[in-house]
Design an enzyme around this catalytic site. Structure first.
Site, PDB file in Angstrom:
ATOM      1  N   GLU A 171       0.884  -1.100  -0.048  1.00 63.34           N
ATOM      2  CA  GLU A 171      -0.067   0.013   0.177  1.00 63.34           C
ATOM      3  C   GLU A 171       1.043   1.183   0.008  1.00 63.34           C
ATOM      4  OE1 GLU A 171      -4.033   1.341   2.168  1.00 63.34           O
ATOM      5  OE2 GLU A 171      -3.154  -0.682   2.638  1.00 63.34           O
TER       6      GLU A 171
ATOM      7  N   GLU B 213      -2.205   0.787  13.532  1.00 64.83           N
ATOM      8  CA  GLU B 213      -3.367   1.060  12.387  1.00 64.83           C
ATOM      9  C   GLU B 213      -4.633   0.620  13.244  1.00 64.83           C
ATOM     10  OE1 GLU B 213      -5.068   0.476   8.075  1.00 64.83           O
ATOM     11  OE2 GLU B 213      -3.816  -1.134   8.969  1.00 64.83           O
TER      12      GLU B 213
END
Length: 866
Positions: free
Chosen positions: A451, A725
């Site tokens: 990502e 996260e």
């Protein structure tokens, strides 16, 4: 005259001053006292100019403007302790070279190789003595330069990642002392990088910006008479020892294929292939200088533990989750191959690689067998890791054989925090590391999985913290340029910038698209520079106008795709957007906020007509929010901590009675939740501020010091060295969250560091650019002391408070170019102070110092010494 202690150009604090894009750059500096200040500039042609200025911030260039390539020495201050800086303009648009390519297309079967390029040139007949020599360079791909057998510059992964279809950055290298009067050779390593490599998630994409990989270089010699001599370069290429490389996949290096001395004049380049010339005019992207320092090798870390595994691998724990690579020193026979594996965590006794998804993150090195020590550091890949394993290591591992190289954009640290609570100190350290690891040329979401993109929502909530911790203006200014380009292409701000079409829904999204307005505004608040607002004004307007249209000019944004309070801890692992907070409440609240900011921006820029128009849009959206989401008594729709926090912090209530009622309800909800986090991306950065607005610093401390899942300190208790996260990226049993989207290095939830500085320590800006500083500590939570320091654009501002018994002592430092106000927490008294150091003492015992546990699950704070 007063001593000048730091000097920079524009808002690029700590940035380079050679190869700049401005002919008349504004000058800023910090000084130990008041002006006036002397500035002297010696042009390369010998002209001397002197100016005396009164201010220290964004001083207009007081000398003759610089044309491309022109420069000189700027001396700031008195002769005894002056600062001397070389300032030089870049090329501007004066390019006369073309791109050269060793590969105009490649298959998509896997990571491609890197190439070696070389060009020789003779300086025997250059007339006169050489005063300066510059190499201006960029690439379709990523490159590294050499000259006469030695590396040029410290840049990693240059030229970095931009919206390549619109702009590409070039680097300026000073090679004056590297040239010889005879034959010289300039060489380049060249690989795919972001330009045509495998990028993105859900399968990713190849050749996003083009099918070629190519180098653009322009070498110029300036003799002492001021004449510029372009040096023509004819390039050829050869296969490099990097046989395969990808930013996600890793690098494969076969040292047996390395042509020793390839970038020296004595090397025999017979058999090298001429490059393909790609006319520069065929590529419309603007070539411009960078606004930030480059990505570099910042530091190295030795392993804190080494363990031989049953399968023969050697496991290394570096004690810190980083972005970077390994540097290894190998002693092995020719053909012996080692593999370097990377991961953030250990799960079930093995490297936890599942969260990496398609980013395999394995580097491979095959020894050339020289009989001595071979040193290998990957060039064109980067990994996020704390743990690494060496597969097939040839002998016993010695001290110094392996180290972790920390790689990110070089930024000047500007903030520090410390308290008597070890957990809060570690939390702050984790926030700093997550920012460092995710500022790899642009503000990314994570450094490890497939990502690593510039998510707009992440930096939108984190921007105030980022701008406090490090001098990040240069990085953010460049990224905002790309945001405006991508916004213009797509008609709205995409979820991440630069945009990659990899299957993610691409619709206007509140809190994410609002980065177009909020990030430049936070930059203005940090350094007082309205130029970033002027540069981004069209982008800011386009976003607010778009959203106003999406509401049907009603102010109520109640339709379309939204991410809402992303990663609400109650959301299931497979559906992180399933928040308890109404998504359209979030969307409408952000519409109010950005409309208000835009109205203020228009007024600052002198556009009164726009200021009135956007103030009216903000008023309309405020009324719509109140009618749709707030009852007359002050109850807020969704009845969640996030919904109430947004309404409080964004000032959306009609009157104080409503706000007080909502604040009381917020305290009830937080207490009912056992002082565990119940907010996601939108609510978490502001929840502690909201609790203070609701009248309870006590509850903010309870929430801040909670160690049970979910909480800020739960990851700390689990050994985290960065911000996760998810609140539960690792479960209490040591297993990794089963969701597909799990990272142990995201900075967004670390936005709470701003609260540590502004409320716990009590150091906050009270005017744009820190022209006025507010010192308002809120002692409590069992803390015996706390301190914060910020090296603002006007100088150092700091505070330290300490309690001994019922005596509270507060020490503050006010920058030389600022004023301050000290708010004593006991009496609530405000005291105006001028530059310098001041000490205040009062009798004080906070009500929240030793509170009784109000709910099951909340544990009474225990005093912890630093």
């Amino acid at each position: 005259m007063t001593t000048i202690t730091e000097l920079w150009l524009e808002n690029r604090r700590g940035g380079k001053t050679i190869g700049i894009g401005e002919g008349a750059p504004r000058i800023s500096f910090t000084a130990a006292g008041p002006g006036p200040f002397d500035l002297h500039f010696t042009h390369d042609d010998g002209r001397e100019e002197t100016a005396t200025v009164l201010g220290t911030q964004l001083v207009p260039w007081p000398f003759a403007p610089l044309s491309p390539r022109q420069g000189g020495e700027l001396r700031a201050g008195s002769n005894d302790d002056a600062l001397n800086v070389r300032i030089e303009a870049g090329l501007g648009d004066d390019w006369n070279a073309d791109f050269v390519s060793p590969s105009i297309e490649a298959d998509h079967h896997g990571p491609r190789p890197a190439w070696l390029l070389r060009a020789s040139f003779d300086l025997t007949h250059v007339p006169g003595d050489i005063a300066r020599a510059r190499v201006y360079a960029t690439a379709h791909g990523v490159y590294e330069l050499e000259l006469n057998g030695a590396r040029i510059g410290d840049d990693i992964l240059a030229p970095g990642w931009t919206s390549y279809g619109h702009r590409i950055r070039y680097q300026t290298h000073d090679v004056t002392d590297r040239l010889v009067r005879g034959t010289n050779v300039v060489g380049a390593w060249l690989a795919d990088g972001w330009y045509r490599g495998h990028i993105g998630f859900d399968g990713g994409l190849w050749d996003i910006y083009g099918t070629d990989v190519a180098l653009l270089t322009q070498l110029e010699i300036t003799t002492t008479d001021g004449t510029v001599h372009p040096v023509p370069l004819t390039w050829s290429w050869f296969a490099s020892p990097i046989t395969a490389v990808g930013l996600y996949e890793g690098e494969t290096f076969d040292a047996r294929r390395f042509p020793a001395g390839w970038s020296t004049a004595s090397f025999d380049a017979t058999g090298w292939t001429p490059t393909t010339i790609l006319p520069r005019v065929d590529f419309p992207a603007r070539i411009e200088p960078p606004t930030a320092r480059p990505v570099e090798q910042i530091e190295t870390l030795a392993p804190v533990s080494v363990e031989r595994q049953p399968d023969g691998r050697i496991r290394l724990n570096f004690g810190q989750n980083i972005s970077g690579v390994l540097r290894v020193r190998v002693r092995a026979a020719a053909g012996h191959t080692i593999r370097l594996h990377h991961a953030e965590v250990i799960e079930n006794g093995k490297l936890g690689t599942r969260p990496l998804r398609a980013a395999t993150s394995i580097d491979t090195y095959t020894a050339r067998g020289s009989g001595g020590e071979e040193v290998y550091t990957p060039r064109f890949t980067i990994h996020g890791f704390q743990y690494a394993e060496l597969e097939n290591w040839p002998d016993d591992l010695r001290d110094g054989d392996v180290e972790a190289v920390v790689i990110h954009t070089r930024m000047r640290q500007t903030a520090w925090f410390e308290s008597s609570h070890h957990g809060l100190n570690k939390l702050h350290s984790n926030v700093q590391w997550s920012m460092r690891d995710n500022f790899v040329d642009l503000p990314t979401d994570c450094p490890q999985r497939d990502e690593r993109v510039g998510w707009t929502g992440d930096i939108q909530v984190f921007a105030p913290t980022a701008l406090r911790l490090f001098a990040a203006q240069g990085t953010l200014a460049g990224w905002l340029r790309d945001l405006a380009f991508e916004q213009a292409d797509r008609g709205h701000v995409p979820q991440f910038v630069p945009w990659v079409e990899c299957g993610f829904p691409n619709f206007p999204t509140a809190a994410w698209g609002d980065a177009a307005v909020i990030v430049p505004w936070e930059m203005y608040l940090a350094d007082g520079d309205t130029r970033i607002l002027a540069e981004q004004y069209a982008s800011m307007r386009a976003w607010v106008d778009l959203v106003d249209g999406l509401t049907g000019n009603t102010g109520l944004w109640n339709g379309g795709f939204q991410l809402g309070d992303w990663l609400d801890p109650t959301a299931p692992p497979e559906d992180p957007g399933k928040s308890h907070t109404d998504k359209y409440l979030v969307a409408t609240a952000y519409h109010v906020r950005t409309s208000r900011i835009l109205a203020d921006t228009a007024a600052l820029l002198g556009n009164e007509e726009d200021a009135q128009r956007y103030a009216a849009i903000a008023d309309r959206a405020t009324r719509a929010f109140r009618e749709e989401f707030i009852s007359p008594s002050g109850r807020v729709v969704s009845d969640t901590p996030t919904s109430i926090a947004v309404a409080l912090v964004f000032d959306l209530f009609e009157n104080q009675a409503q706000a007080a009622r909502a604040g009381k309800r917020l305290l009830e909800l937080v207490e009912q939740g056992g002082f565990h986090i119940s907010t996601g991306f939108v609510g978490t950065p502001i929840i502690c501020d909201a609790l203070v607005l609701a009248g309870s610093v006590d509850y903010a401390y309870h929430l801040l010091r909670q160690e049970e899942l979910p909480s800020w300190l739960y990851p700390v208790s689990m050994g985290a060295t960065t911000i996760w996260e998810r609140w539960d990226s690792m479960l209490p049993d040591g297993s990794i969250n089963p969701g597909d989207m799990t990272s142990f290095n995201h900075y967004a939830l670390g936005a709470v560091a701003s609260f540590l500085h502004q409320s716990v320590a009590g150091l906050a800006s009270d005017a744009p650019g820190w022209e006025r500083v507010r010192y308002q500590p809120r002692p409590g939570g069992g803390l015996s002391h706390a301190s914060a320091r910020y090296d603002s654009v006007r100088g150092t501002a700091s505070i330290r408070w300490a309690r001994e018994g019922e005596t509270l002592t507060i020490d503050v430092e006010v920058p030389a170019a600022s004023t301050g106000v000290v708010v004593l927490p006991g009496a609530g008294q405000e005291i105006e102070v001028g530059p310098g150091q001041h000490t205040f003492t009062e009798s004080f015992r906070p009500a929240n110092d030793d509170p009784a546990a109000p709910v099951v699950g909340w544990r009474k704070p225990e005093p912890v010494d630093a």
